[in-house]
Design an enzyme around this catalytic site. Structure first.
Site, short mmCIF file in Angstrom:
data_model
loop_
_atom_site.label_atom_id
_atom_site.label_comp_id
_atom_site.label_asym_id
_atom_site.label_seq_id
_atom_site.Cartn_x
_atom_site.Cartn_y
_atom_site.Cartn_z
N LEU A 127 12.70 -23.71 28.62
CA LEU A 127 11.86 -23.52 28.10
C LEU A 127 11.81 -21.75 27.79
O LEU A 127 10.95 -21.00 28.87
CB LEU A 127 10.66 -24.01 29.00
CG LEU A 127 9.77 -24.70 28.91
CD1 LEU A 127 8.35 -25.01 29.69
CD2 LEU A 127 10.09 -24.99 27.40
N HIS A 128 13.09 -21.14 27.08
CA HIS A 128 13.74 -20.50 27.02
C HIS A 128 11.81 -18.74 26.90
O HIS A 128 11.89 -18.17 28.19
CB HIS A 128 14.12 -19.22 26.08
CG HIS A 128 15.37 -20.59 25.65
ND1 HIS A 128 16.27 -20.35 26.61
CD2 HIS A 128 15.17 -21.29 24.87
CE1 HIS A 128 16.84 -21.65 25.75
NE2 HIS A 128 16.74 -22.15 25.11
N ASP A 129 11.60 -18.82 26.50
CA ASP A 129 10.30 -17.90 26.42
C ASP A 129 9.16 -17.97 27.31
O ASP A 129 8.66 -17.00 27.71
CB ASP A 129 9.57 -17.53 24.05
CG ASP A 129 10.54 -17.49 23.74
OD1 ASP A 129 10.71 -17.76 22.72
OD2 ASP A 129 11.64 -16.98 24.00
#
Ligand code: RIB
Ligand code: CA
Length: 321
Positions: free
Chosen positions: A244-246
Site C-alpha cells: 500500500l504505497h500511497d
C-alpha cells in the site's frame, strides 16, 4: 484548525489515482487530523483524463464535497508519459466501475491552485505527493516564493535499493525524474516514502479480510480494488498481497511514530537510460553532501493497518448516518 504531527497546518494532496492513491484519499477523508484543502491530479498511473476523473469519483463515493479537485500537468517536464495500466487497469481503478462524478473539475490549473493556495496561506502547509512530481516542480519553478509556505512534502517515491518500473527506478520518480530532482534540490523539507518501506506494508489475505469486513461501501470497494491491484505484485515479487504505497504517506501525516526515518543526501539520476529515475541515497554519508531528504526506512505494518481499518471504518460509519 486541526493539530497533527506537531504541525498546525493544512494539507494538499497531489495524486495520480490509481488504486493506491484512491485508498490514500479515503484514508485522508476518514482522518479528522488532516485538514485537506484541495486535491491536484497529474498524469501517471493512467492519463490525466482518468486521474482527475477518478479523484472526483472517490470524493463523490465518500461524499466529500468540500475539497476542490484540479487537473494539473498531463505529462512529465521532459520525458513522454509512462503509464501503468498493467497495474491499475485501463482507467486506473481496476475493474471497479464507479458512477460518473457530479462533482465538477475545478477550472483552475492544478499548478496555479498550488501556488495561489500556498501564497495565500497564513501558515506553511504540508503537501502529500502520491504520483510523479511534475505539478509541484512546475509550481516551484514558476513561483519559488512558495518554498517558505511549504512546511513539508511527504512523497511516495524512490527507493534506497531496487526499482519497480526498471531495476533501478521507482515509478513516480522514473515517470518524471527531472521534476523529482527539482523538488529534492529546492530546499523544501522532503520526507521520502520509498519502496523499501512500502513493500513492508503488504495487504495480506488476513488484512484484506478485515478491510472487507468493514462493509459497504468503503470496505467492499477497498477490498475489491486491492484484489484487482494485488495480482501484479504477487506475481512480480511473490508477495502475499499488494504493497500500500500511497496510504503510507497519509499514515505518516497522521502519525509519523509508525515510521522510522534517517536524514540522507539524495539525488536523482537523470543521465543514463539504464538508471534514469534512480534515487541515489547516501545512506552512510560517504559523499559528505548535507542531507536534503528524510528517508523513511521502516514501518510498524500492524499499526499501519490498524489505523487504516480504523479510519476506513470511521468513514464508512459516517456514510451510514
Ligand atoms: O511506485 C508506486 C507509486 O507509483 C504509487 O504512487 C503508485 O500509485 C504509482 O503512482
Ligand atoms: Ca500514486
Amino acid at each position: 484548525m486541526s493539530q497533527f504531527n506537531g504541525f498546525d497546518t493544512d494539507l494538499l494532496i497531489d495524486c495520480d489515482p490509481g488504486v493506491d492513491d484512491a485508498i490514500a484519499l479515503l484514508l485522508a477523508f476518514g482522518s479528522p487530523e488532516l485538514n485537506l484543502r484541495g486535491i491536484t491530479t497529474v498524469g501517471g498511473n493512467v492519463p490525466l483524463v482518468h486521474t482527475q476523473t477518478n479523484a472526483r469519483k472517490i470524493c463523490e463515493l465518500a461524499q466529500v464535497f468540500n475539497v476542490p479537485v484540479f487537473a494539473g500537468c498531463g505529462r512529465p517536464i521532459l520525458r513522454s508519459l509512462t503509464t501503468a495500466e498493467y497495474v491499475h487497469g485501463a482507467t486506473g481503478l481496476g475493474q471497479v466501475n464507479l458512477l460518473e462524478p457530479t462533482i465538477e473539475l475545478s477550472p483552475q490549473h492544478g499548478v496555479d491552485f498550488l501556488i495561489e493556495t500556498l501564497l495565500a496561506s497564513v501558515k506553511p502547509m504540508r503537501i502529500a505527493t502520491l504520483g510523479p512530481l511534475t505539478n509541484l516542480a512546475i509550481a516551484l519553478v514558476k513561483s519559488p516564493e512558495i518554498i517558505e509556505k511549504i512546511a513539508q512534502v511527504v512523497m511516495m517515491g524512490g527507493a534506497t535499493t531496487h526499482g519497480n518500473v526498471t531495476p533501478s527506478a521507482e515509478f513516480n520518480i522514473y515517470c518524471d525524474p527531472h521534476a523529482a530532482q527539482i523538488v529534492m534540490n529546492s530546499g523544501v523539507p522532503v520526507v521520502m516514502m520509498g519502496l523499501d518501506v512500502t513493500h513492508q506494508a503488504i495487504a495480506t489475505p488476513g488484512r484484506l479480510a478485515k478491510i472487507r469486513q468493514i462493509g459497504d461501501p468503503i470496505g467492499t470497494l477497498v477490498a475489491t480494488l486491492l484484489e484487482d491491484y494485488s495480482h501484479h505484485d504477487i506475481q512480480q515479487y511473490g508477495f502475499e498481497g499488494a504493497p500500500l504505497h500511497d496510504p503510507c504517506v497519509v499514515a505518516y501525516l497522521i502519525n509519523p511514530m509508525l515510521f522510522e526515518t534517517r536524514k540522507c543526501f539524495v539525488e536523482v539520476e537523470i543521465q543514463s537510460e539504464v538508471t534514469i529515475g534512480r534515487t541515489i541515497v547516501d545512506w552512510y554519508g560517504v559523499s559528505g553532501r548535507a542531507p536534503n531528504v528524510e528517508v523513511v526506512c521502516a514501518v510498524d505494518s500492524e499499526g499501519f493497518y490498524a489505523m487504516l481499518c480504523d479510519r476506513l471504518t470511521a468513514l464508512n460509519d459516517r456514510l451510514h448516518r
